[in-house]
Scaffold this motif. Structure first.
Motif, PDB file in Angstrom:
ATOM      1  N   ALA A   1       0.826  -1.212   0.000  1.00  0.00           N
ATOM      2  CA  ALA A   1       0.000   0.000   0.000  1.00  0.00           C
ATOM      3  C   ALA A   1       0.861   1.263   0.000  1.00  0.00           C
ATOM      4  CB  ALA A   1      -0.942  -0.001   1.199  1.00  0.00           C
ATOM      5  N   GLU A   2       1.947   1.261   0.785  1.00  0.00           N
ATOM      6  CA  GLU A   2       2.822   2.429   0.856  1.00  0.00           C
ATOM      7  C   GLU A   2       3.509   2.662  -0.493  1.00  0.00           C
ATOM      8  OE1 GLU A   2       2.742  -0.032   3.001  1.00  0.00           O
ATOM      9  OE2 GLU A   2       1.990   0.951   4.820  1.00  0.00           O
ATOM     10  N   LYS A   3       3.956   1.558  -1.121  1.00  0.00           N
ATOM     11  CA  LYS A   3       4.603   1.673  -2.432  1.00  0.00           C
ATOM     12  C   LYS A   3       3.609   2.185  -3.475  1.00  0.00           C
ATOM     13  CE  LYS A   3       6.707  -1.220  -6.029  1.00  0.00           C
ATOM     14  NZ  LYS A   3       5.605  -1.051  -6.985  1.00  0.00           N
ATOM     15  N   LEU A   4       2.390   1.645  -3.453  1.00  0.00           N
ATOM     16  CA  LEU A   4       1.374   2.075  -4.406  1.00  0.00           C
ATOM     17  C   LEU A   4       1.035   3.547  -4.219  1.00  0.00           C
ATOM     18  CD1 LEU A   4      -0.681   1.456  -6.640  1.00  0.00           C
ATOM     19  CD2 LEU A   4      -2.295   0.758  -4.851  1.00  0.00           C
TER      20      LEU A   4
ATOM     21  N   GLU B   1       0.721   8.948  -6.323  1.00  0.00           N
ATOM     22  CA  GLU B   1       1.018  10.375  -6.187  1.00  0.00           C
ATOM     23  C   GLU B   1       1.801  10.876  -7.400  1.00  0.00           C
ATOM     24  OE1 GLU B   1      -0.067  12.602  -3.965  1.00  0.00           O
ATOM     25  OE2 GLU B   1      -1.312  10.942  -3.228  1.00  0.00           O
ATOM     26  N   GLY B   2       2.721  10.047  -7.892  1.00  0.00           N
ATOM     27  CA  GLY B   2       3.463  10.422  -9.094  1.00  0.00           C
ATOM     28  C   GLY B   2       2.566  10.541 -10.313  1.00  0.00           C
ATOM     29  N   LEU B   3       1.633   9.594 -10.452  1.00  0.00           N
ATOM     30  CA  LEU B   3       0.685   9.642 -11.568  1.00  0.00           C
ATOM     31  C   LEU B   3      -0.202  10.881 -11.476  1.00  0.00           C
ATOM     32  CD1 LEU B   3      -0.341   5.876 -11.598  1.00  0.00           C
ATOM     33  CD2 LEU B   3       0.807   7.073 -13.474  1.00  0.00           C
ATOM     34  N   LYS B   4      -0.675  11.170 -10.296  1.00  0.00           N
ATOM     35  CA  LYS B   4      -1.527  12.349 -10.092  1.00  0.00           C
ATOM     36  C   LYS B   4      -0.764  13.627 -10.438  1.00  0.00           C
ATOM     37  CE  LYS B   4      -3.529  12.289  -6.038  1.00  0.00           C
ATOM     38  NZ  LYS B   4      -3.704  11.921  -4.606  1.00  0.00           N
ATOM     39  N   SER B   5       0.509  13.649 -10.074  1.00  0.00           N
ATOM     40  CA  SER B   5       1.320  14.830 -10.367  1.00  0.00           C
ATOM     41  C   SER B   5       1.488  15.007 -11.874  1.00  0.00           C
ATOM     42  CB  SER B   5       2.687  14.693  -9.696  1.00  0.00           C
ATOM     43  OG  SER B   5       3.502  15.804 -10.002  1.00  0.00           O
ATOM     44  N   GLU B   6       1.738  13.913 -12.589  1.00  0.00           N
ATOM     45  CA  GLU B   6       1.904  13.992 -14.048  1.00  0.00           C
ATOM     46  C   GLU B   6       0.620  14.443 -14.725  1.00  0.00           C
ATOM     47  OE1 GLU B   6       4.365  11.001 -16.198  1.00  0.00           O
ATOM     48  OE2 GLU B   6       4.288   9.914 -14.294  1.00  0.00           O
ATOM     49  N   ILE B   7      -0.505  13.875 -14.300  1.00  0.00           N
ATOM     50  CA  ILE B   7      -1.790  14.267 -14.896  1.00  0.00           C
ATOM     51  C   ILE B   7      -2.119  15.704 -14.534  1.00  0.00           C
ATOM     52  CG2 ILE B   7      -4.280  13.827 -14.853  1.00  0.00           C
ATOM     53  CD1 ILE B   7      -3.631  10.862 -14.541  1.00  0.00           C
ATOM     54  N   GLY B   8      -1.794  16.091 -13.308  1.00  0.00           N
ATOM     55  CA  GLY B   8      -2.043  17.472 -12.886  1.00  0.00           C
ATOM     56  C   GLY B   8      -1.285  18.465 -13.741  1.00  0.00           C
ATOM     57  N   ARG B   9      -0.035  18.137 -14.077  1.00  0.00           N
ATOM     58  CA  ARG B   9       0.747  19.039 -14.935  1.00  0.00           C
ATOM     59  C   ARG B   9       0.134  19.147 -16.326  1.00  0.00           C
ATOM     60  NH1 ARG B   9       5.211  16.782 -12.121  1.00  0.00           N
ATOM     61  NH2 ARG B   9       5.552  15.203 -13.735  1.00  0.00           N
TER      62      ARG B   9
ATOM     63  N   LEU C   1      -7.855  11.567 -13.068  1.00  0.00           N
ATOM     64  CA  LEU C   1      -7.323  12.119 -11.820  1.00  0.00           C
ATOM     65  C   LEU C   1      -8.285  11.864 -10.664  1.00  0.00           C
ATOM     66  CD1 LEU C   1      -5.094  13.749 -10.456  1.00  0.00           C
ATOM     67  CD2 LEU C   1      -6.330  15.841 -11.088  1.00  0.00           C
ATOM     68  N   GLY C   2      -9.579  12.000 -10.929  1.00  0.00           N
ATOM     69  CA  GLY C   2     -10.574  11.724  -9.883  1.00  0.00           C
ATOM     70  C   GLY C   2     -10.525  10.279  -9.421  1.00  0.00           C
ATOM     71  N   SER C   3     -10.342   9.349 -10.346  1.00  0.00           N
ATOM     72  CA  SER C   3     -10.248   7.932  -9.989  1.00  0.00           C
ATOM     73  C   SER C   3      -9.000   7.657  -9.158  1.00  0.00           C
ATOM     74  CB  SER C   3     -10.237   7.067 -11.252  1.00  0.00           C
ATOM     75  OG  SER C   3     -11.460   7.180 -11.951  1.00  0.00           O
ATOM     76  N   LEU C   4      -7.893   8.300  -9.504  1.00  0.00           N
ATOM     77  CA  LEU C   4      -6.669   8.115  -8.724  1.00  0.00           C
ATOM     78  C   LEU C   4      -6.791   8.727  -7.336  1.00  0.00           C
ATOM     79  CD1 LEU C   4      -4.004   8.797 -11.505  1.00  0.00           C
ATOM     80  CD2 LEU C   4      -4.623   6.593 -10.495  1.00  0.00           C
ATOM     81  N   GLU C   5      -7.562   9.803  -7.211  1.00  0.00           N
ATOM     82  CA  GLU C   5      -7.825  10.376  -5.880  1.00  0.00           C
ATOM     83  C   GLU C   5      -8.569   9.363  -5.012  1.00  0.00           C
ATOM     84  OE1 GLU C   5      -6.722  12.984  -4.594  1.00  0.00           O
ATOM     85  OE2 GLU C   5      -6.287  14.469  -6.145  1.00  0.00           O
ATOM     86  N   LEU C   6      -9.475   8.608  -5.624  1.00  0.00           N
ATOM     87  CA  LEU C   6     -10.193   7.573  -4.868  1.00  0.00           C
ATOM     88  C   LEU C   6      -9.249   6.459  -4.423  1.00  0.00           C
ATOM     89  CD1 LEU C   6     -13.482   7.278  -6.996  1.00  0.00           C
ATOM     90  CD2 LEU C   6     -13.168   8.418  -4.777  1.00  0.00           C
ATOM     91  N   VAL C   7      -8.259   6.145  -5.260  1.00  0.00           N
ATOM     92  CA  VAL C   7      -7.251   5.150  -4.861  1.00  0.00           C
ATOM     93  C   VAL C   7      -6.505   5.643  -3.629  1.00  0.00           C
ATOM     94  CG1 VAL C   7      -5.179   3.886  -5.540  1.00  0.00           C
ATOM     95  CG2 VAL C   7      -6.989   4.299  -7.219  1.00  0.00           C
ATOM     96  N   SER C   8      -6.099   6.906  -3.659  1.00  0.00           N
ATOM     97  CA  SER C   8      -5.401   7.490  -2.502  1.00  0.00           C
ATOM     98  C   SER C   8      -6.269   7.441  -1.261  1.00  0.00           C
ATOM     99  CB  SER C   8      -4.999   8.942  -2.811  1.00  0.00           C
ATOM    100  OG  SER C   8      -4.075   9.006  -3.872  1.00  0.00           O
ATOM    101  N   ASP C   9      -7.554   7.767  -1.403  1.00  0.00           N
ATOM    102  CA  ASP C   9      -8.475   7.716  -0.262  1.00  0.00           C
ATOM    103  C   ASP C   9      -8.574   6.301   0.296  1.00  0.00           C
ATOM    104  OD1 ASP C   9      -8.943  10.398  -0.607  1.00  0.00           O
ATOM    105  OD2 ASP C   9     -10.848  10.133  -1.660  1.00  0.00           O
ATOM    106  N   SER C  10      -8.648   5.317  -0.601  1.00  0.00           N
ATOM    107  CA  SER C  10      -8.760   3.925  -0.154  1.00  0.00           C
ATOM    108  C   SER C  10      -7.505   3.478   0.594  1.00  0.00           C
ATOM    109  CB  SER C  10      -8.997   3.003  -1.356  1.00  0.00           C
ATOM    110  OG  SER C  10     -10.234   3.290  -1.972  1.00  0.00           O
TER     111      SER C  10
END
Length: 458
Positions: A192-195, A200-208, A404-413
């Motif tokens: 979970a920590e590795k994921l 977070e890296g994926l979210k950062s790339e999509i955010g840019r 990005l919204g789906s990845l935010e849900l992954v972070s929440d989980s």
């Protein structure tokens, strides 16, 4: 009944008098159709010819010679559509092109639908959907940036970025599914920590990428700009200077402009979709009233307002009314007629927080300052093109936002300590959202809508 395997044809050049016109044929029977109407000077048929060769001869309908032509043959899969393709270079008269095309239809092809050649290139795997969309963007380019951005996307810049993001997501999803199916060989301890770091890296790339979308859209489509002010302050003169021609009638009579006047202007590499409006003031003239109401309507929809003030005369209550209308807008105040005795200074507009420039439409002064101010306002002064991937398509922006919204849900989980199968559901949703950008799992109706925007011969 039309199908995606029919042999299709269309005029691929503009329908206007020119030196050369091109009629394009594509499909399994393209060579056969062309052979029925083409008489080569050397008597050989196209069936006997090698791919990527050019042949001189005549287009005929029975015994009637229609035109002297060059015919280019491109065999599948080495063509734009990855189908057998024949292009007839005929003389560019409108009547000649139509006559050649009608003959092609008569001997076996059907009319291509808008964008159908590019659609086939997409369906046959030659290009992905971002590259297909970049074709129409390239055709419609309004400035150097838009053209270079479209060429970059045509070469696969967006595709490569999206594929890279999807590969990372797919790797994590596959690992989770493997670990759940075979826990003896795949451990989820500490995963979970590795994921979380990966997400977070994926979210950062999509955010840019999303950060580039607004600038990219404006640079591609242009800034919707409205010129406002009282009558006879020089709005139309400003438009003429920016356009480099006498687009608007200019007189000393107040209220000359009674309707809106639209013009596409390239200012320092930035496209302005410019609208010159009627002077905003109280009037009993019914025609002027309609013009003033139109001005107010366009004002509400503008990305940028150029508020023109006659600096040679004092401000009035009408200026106060205009200022109230534009308080929420990006605005540049142009103190026109600065070559005359000045009675209005930049200090008069300090409360607006707007950029104030002294200009002279008659002398052409201050225009470069205006271009710089617009670049600073919208693009932090930088509108140069580099190798950065820039999102210029609203459909791409929406899909990225969904991912990005789906990845935010992954972070929440992960933070909530949810089971690993929760991660994979939202990871797959992000994967599918990104897939929509490049055309994987795209619905037929969306594909039809996209390609319908193309011209007939593309």
């Amino acid at each position: 009944m039309k199908t995606d395997t029919d042999t299709i044809a269309a005029i691929a050049t503009a329908m206007s008098s020119a030196g050369i016109g091109i009629v394009r044929i594509s499909g399994d029977d393209a060579v056969a159709v062309a052979d029925r109407i083409f008489r080569a000077k050397n008597k050989k048929t196209l069936r006997q010819a090698d791919s990527h060769t050019v042949h001189y001869g005549y287009i005929t309908d029975g015994d009637t010679v229609i035109d002297e032509v060059l015919v280019m043959l491109m065999r599948a899969p080495n063509s734009y559509t990855r189908e057998d393709t024949v292009e007839i270079d005929c003389h560019g008269g409108v009547l000649v092109m139509r006559r050649v095309l009608e003959t092609v239809f008569k001997y076996g092809a059907r009319p291509a639908e808008p964008g159908e050649f590019t659609k086939r290139a997409f369906l046959n795997g030659r290009i992905d959907l971002t590259q297909a969309e970049s074709v129409i963007d390239l055709i419609n380019s309004k400035n150097e940036f838009a053209m270079k951005s479209s060429v970059s996307q045509l070469r696969g810049s967006v595709r490569d970025k999206i594929k890279s993001l999807r590969e990372k997501i797919l790797h994590e999803t596959a690992f989770i599914e493997s670990a759940l199916d075979d826990p003896e060989h795949y451990s989820l301890d500490g995963y979970a920590e590795k994921l979380e770091q990966t997400v977070e890296g994926l979210k950062s790339e999509i955010g840019r990428l999303l950060e580039t979308a607004d600038d990219g859209k404006i640079l591609k489509e242009g800034i919707h700009t409205v010129i406002v002010g009282k009558p006879n302050v020089g709005k139309s003169s400003i438009l003429n200077v920016l356009a480099g021609s006498e687009r608007a009638i200019v007189t000393d009579v107040a209220g000359t402009t009674r309707d809106v006047l639209e013009e596409q202007i390239n200012l320092g590499g930035v496209s302005l979709n410019m609208i010159d409006t009627a002077g905003i003031h109280e009037t009993n003239d019914i025609v002027e009233k309609i013009g003033v109401e139109k001005a107010k309507k366009y004002l509400e929809e503008a990305d940028l307002v150029l508020y023109v003030v006659d600096a040679s005369v004092p401000l009035t209550v009408e200026d106060d009314a205009i200022r109230e209308m534009i308080t929420e807008k990006k605005c540049i105040v142009l103190l026109n007629k600065s070559d005359l005795t000045v009675q209005v200074t930049p200090e008069s507009f300090q409360d607006m927080g707007a950029e104030v420039l002294s200009v002279s439409a008659t002398e052409g002064e201050g225009i470069q300052d205006l271009a710089h101010a617009i670049r600073e306002m919208f693009f932090h002064g930088d509108v140069s093109y580099n190798d950065e991937v820039i999102i210029t398509n609203l459909r791409h922006k929406n899909a990225l936002a969904e991912a990005l919204g789906s990845l935010e849900l992954v972070s929440d989980s992960i933070r909530s300590g949810m089971p690993e199968d929760f991660y994979s559901v939202d990871l797959l949703n992000a994967y599918e959202s990104l897939g929509l950008i490049i055309g994987e799992a795209i619905a037929d109706d969306l594909a039809d809508e996209i390609f319908a925007k193309f011209c007939m011969g593309k």
